[in-house]
Each structure stands twice: as structure tokens, then as C-alpha cells.
Write a protein that holds these residues in place. Structure first.
Motif, PDB file in Angstrom:
ATOM      1  N   ALA A  87       0.823  -1.216   0.000  1.00 32.88           N
ATOM      2  CA  ALA A  87       0.000   0.000   0.000  1.00 32.88           C
ATOM      3  C   ALA A  87       0.857   1.266   0.000  1.00 32.88           C
ATOM      4  N   ALA A  88       2.060   1.194   0.544  1.00 30.97           N
ATOM      5  CA  ALA A  88       2.936   2.367   0.638  1.00 30.97           C
ATOM      6  C   ALA A  88       3.527   2.754  -0.708  1.00 30.97           C
ATOM      7  N   ARG A  89       3.527   1.826  -1.653  1.00 31.83           N
ATOM      8  CA  ARG A  89       4.047   2.066  -3.009  1.00 31.83           C
ATOM      9  C   ARG A  89       5.481   2.608  -2.996  1.00 31.83           C
ATOM     10  N   ALA A  90       6.302   1.993  -2.172  1.00 35.02           N
ATOM     11  CA  ALA A  90       7.718   2.382  -2.093  1.00 35.02           C
ATOM     12  C   ALA A  90       8.502   1.693  -3.205  1.00 35.02           C
ATOM     13  N   ASP A  91       9.561   2.370  -3.650  1.00 30.08           N
ATOM     14  CA  ASP A  91      10.445   1.771  -4.641  1.00 30.08           C
ATOM     15  C   ASP A  91      11.410   0.785  -3.993  1.00 30.08           C
ATOM     16  N   TYR A  92      11.806   1.090  -2.738  1.00 32.94           N
ATOM     17  CA  TYR A  92      12.752   0.259  -1.986  1.00 32.94           C
ATOM     18  C   TYR A  92      12.353   0.287  -0.513  1.00 32.94           C
ATOM     19  N   VAL A  93      12.740  -0.768   0.198  1.00 33.03           N
ATOM     20  CA  VAL A  93      12.465  -0.855   1.635  1.00 33.03           C
ATOM     21  C   VAL A  93      13.763  -1.164   2.376  1.00 33.03           C
ATOM     22  N   VAL A  94      13.892  -0.586   3.558  1.00 32.05           N
ATOM     23  CA  VAL A  94      14.989  -0.904   4.467  1.00 32.05           C
ATOM     24  C   VAL A  94      14.370  -1.415   5.763  1.00 32.05           C
ATOM     25  N   ALA A  95      14.766  -2.616   6.177  1.00 32.38           N
ATOM     26  CA  ALA A  95      14.330  -3.187   7.457  1.00 32.38           C
ATOM     27  C   ALA A  95      15.478  -2.993   8.436  1.00 32.38           C
ATOM     28  N   ALA A  96      15.311  -2.063   9.373  1.00 34.81           N
ATOM     29  CA  ALA A  96      16.390  -1.738  10.317  1.00 34.81           C
ATOM     30  C   ALA A  96      15.847  -1.593  11.731  1.00 34.81           C
ATOM     31  N   THR A  97      14.929  -2.486  12.100  1.00 34.03           N
ATOM     32  CA  THR A  97      14.384  -2.437  13.461  1.00 34.03           C
ATOM     33  C   THR A  97      15.327  -3.176  14.406  1.00 34.03           C
ATOM     34  N   ASP A  98      15.017  -3.105  15.680  1.00 31.04           N
ATOM     35  CA  ASP A  98      15.809  -3.814  16.700  1.00 31.04           C
ATOM     36  C   ASP A  98      15.361  -5.263  16.868  1.00 31.04           C
ATOM     37  N   HIS A  99      14.392  -5.684  16.086  1.00 29.98           N
ATOM     38  CA  HIS A  99      13.785  -7.000  16.285  1.00 29.98           C
ATOM     39  C   HIS A  99      13.927  -7.867  15.038  1.00 29.98           C
ATOM     40  N   ALA A 100      14.671  -8.945  15.157  1.00 22.87           N
ATOM     41  CA  ALA A 100      14.938  -9.835  14.022  1.00 22.87           C
ATOM     42  C   ALA A 100      13.650 -10.387  13.413  1.00 22.87           C
ATOM     43  N   LEU A 101      12.688 -10.751  14.245  1.00 23.20           N
ATOM     44  CA  LEU A 101      11.440 -11.310  13.711  1.00 23.20           C
ATOM     45  C   LEU A 101      10.651 -10.277  12.921  1.00 23.20           C
ATOM     46  N   VAL A 102      10.701  -9.020  13.349  1.00 22.99           N
ATOM     47  CA  VAL A 102      10.022  -7.949  12.604  1.00 22.99           C
ATOM     48  C   VAL A 102      10.730  -7.733  11.273  1.00 22.99           C
ATOM     49  N   ASN A 103      12.056  -7.682  11.302  1.00 19.39           N
ATOM     50  CA  ASN A 103      12.812  -7.539  10.054  1.00 19.39           C
ATOM     51  C   ASN A 103      12.516  -8.685   9.103  1.00 19.39           C
ATOM     52  N   ASP A 104      12.436  -9.902   9.618  1.00 19.12           N
ATOM     53  CA  ASP A 104      12.119 -11.072   8.797  1.00 19.12           C
ATOM     54  C   ASP A 104      10.736 -10.928   8.147  1.00 19.12           C
ATOM     55  N   ALA A 105       9.758 -10.442   8.925  1.00 21.30           N
ATOM     56  CA  ALA A 105       8.403 -10.252   8.398  1.00 21.30           C
ATOM     57  C   ALA A 105       8.396  -9.185   7.297  1.00 21.30           C
ATOM     58  N   ILE A 106       9.169  -8.125   7.493  1.00 19.29           N
ATOM     59  CA  ILE A 106       9.273  -7.062   6.487  1.00 19.29           C
ATOM     60  C   ILE A 106       9.872  -7.628   5.194  1.00 19.29           C
ATOM     61  N   VAL A 107      10.933  -8.413   5.330  1.00 24.61           N
ATOM     62  CA  VAL A 107      11.577  -9.025   4.159  1.00 24.61           C
ATOM     63  C   VAL A 107      10.590  -9.936   3.435  1.00 24.61           C
ATOM     64  N   GLU A 108       9.876 -10.750   4.186  1.00 23.82           N
ATOM     65  CA  GLU A 108       8.905 -11.672   3.585  1.00 23.82           C
ATOM     66  C   GLU A 108       7.820 -10.909   2.825  1.00 23.82           C
ATOM     67  N   GLU A 109       7.331  -9.820   3.436  1.00 22.20           N
ATOM     68  CA  GLU A 109       6.295  -9.016   2.777  1.00 22.20           C
ATOM     69  C   GLU A 109       6.851  -8.362   1.504  1.00 22.20           C
ATOM     70  N   CYS A 110       8.081  -7.884   1.563  1.00 25.37           N
ATOM     71  CA  CYS A 110       8.706  -7.279   0.382  1.00 25.37           C
ATOM     72  C   CYS A 110       8.857  -8.295  -0.738  1.00 25.37           C
ATOM     73  N   ARG A 111       9.269  -9.503  -0.401  1.00 24.59           N
ATOM     74  CA  ARG A 111       9.418 -10.552  -1.414  1.00 24.59           C
ATOM     75  C   ARG A 111       8.073 -10.822  -2.097  1.00 24.59           C
ATOM     76  N   SER A 112       6.999 -10.882  -1.299  1.00 28.31           N
ATOM     77  CA  SER A 112       5.660 -11.123  -1.856  1.00 28.31           C
ATOM     78  C   SER A 112       5.201  -9.981  -2.748  1.00 28.31           C
TER      79      SER A 112
END
Length: 175
Positions: A87-112
Motif C-alpha cells: 500500500a505504501a508504493r515504495a520503490d525500496y524498503v529498508v528493514a532496520a528495526t531492533d527486532h529480528a522477527l520484525v525484520n524477517d516479516a518485512i523481508v517476507e512481505e517485500c518478497r511477496s
């Protein structure tokens, strides 16, 4: 040295191609607002990108960046919400949170959503890297190692910055 299959010796996979991108008007969605995110967002803004930073807490450096690049940095103070990347319509995403599981979820969503992502904490989950930059006048070099050794990369970059002034001076003297 390149092998017959094109890979660099000692490199396990296909590797990353050093490519320079025009970031003017490109939108980066950055999750996390700590020191690492601030460093990356600072470089992105300097090279013309727009950045939307999503994080419940924000490093003080973001206030400075906001003043330095008015209108190009938006800060949303809340945690990542599943499903928001497409929905954000970003060209690129950076996952830089303090939580590995959140970063993993962000990566998974980006891949999809087929959105290139950089997981600041896990280089195996990166579609692109942030190289060490060596800049002098109109010259920009990006330095990266295929083995991911950041300390050696920083050392090499510092050496290049030091030598570059003399090298360019010699070129200018040749005119």
C-alpha cells in the motif's frame, strides 16, 4: 579473479553487481529509526531520495536530517504493521528495526510484493547493499566486499579516501 562461471573466486553465490542508481524522486520506506537507519537515510537523502521512516522511537539525528532535507523525510511514529508495504508504493524498503522477527516479516512481505529490500541486520536477506562511499569532487566510488567483512571494507575505504586526493591532484596537474 573471476571463475569460468562468472563468479568471483571465494564467492559462494552469484554476487551483487555494483550499479549506480538515480535516486531522485525514489521512495524509500524505512522501518526502524536507530543509528544504522539514520546513517542510511542520511545517504539516501543526500543522493536525492524521498524517505518515509516508520518507528515508535526516533534517533535524534533524524531531527537534523529533517531540517537539512525539508519535504523529503517523513517520520511516522509507530511500529511496522503487517500488510502496509504494498500500500505504501515504495520503490525500496529498508528493514532496520531492533527486532529480528520484525525484520524477517518485512523481508517476507517485500518478497511477496516484489519490492527490493535491505535487511540491515542480515545480509543474506538483502536485495541490495549500502556500500562504503569514497567521494572526492565529482568522483563517487562504492566499496563492498563479497565476504561481507565490514571492518576490512571500512579500512580499505579510509585508505582510498586518503590516497585519492593525491591521485586526483596528479591528474589535475597533467592538464
Amino acid at each position: 579473479m573471476a571463475k569460468s562461471d562468472g563468479r568471483i573466486e571465494g564467492q559462494a553465490g552469484p554476487g551483487y553487481f555494483p550499479m549506480f542508481l538515480n535516486l531522485e524522486r525514489k521512495k524509500f520506506l524505512v522501518f526502524g529509526a536507530g543509528q544504522v537507519a539514520a546513517r542510511r537515510v542520511g545517504v539516501l537523502l543526500r543522493f536525492g531520495a524521498q524517505a518515509v521512516v516508520v518507528a515508535p522511537r526516533v534517533h535524534a539525528q533524524f531531527r537534523q536530517l529533517s531540517g537539512q532535507y525539508p519535504g523529503r523525510l517523513q517520520i511516522i511514529r509507530r511500529p511496522y504493521r503487517a500488510g502496509e508495504i504494498a500500500a505504501a508504493r515504495a520503490d525500496y524498503v529498508v528493514a532496520a528495526t531492533d527486532h529480528a522477527l520484525v525484520n524477517d516479516a518485512i523481508v517476507e512481505e517485500c518478497r511477496s510484493a516484489a519490492v527490493p529490500v535491505n535487511n540491515a541486520a542480515d545480509r543474506t536477506q538483502c536485495d541490495y547493499y549500502f556500500p562504503a562511499l569514497v567521494e572526492q569532487g565529482h568522483l563517487v566510488m562504492g566499496i563492498n566486499r563479497t565476504d561481507g567483512d565490514h571492518k576490512k571494507t571500512a579500512k580499505i575505504s579510509a585508505m582510498l579516501r586518503e590516497k585519492l586526493q593525491d591521485m586526483l591532484k596528479n591528474i589535475d596537474d597533467d592538464k
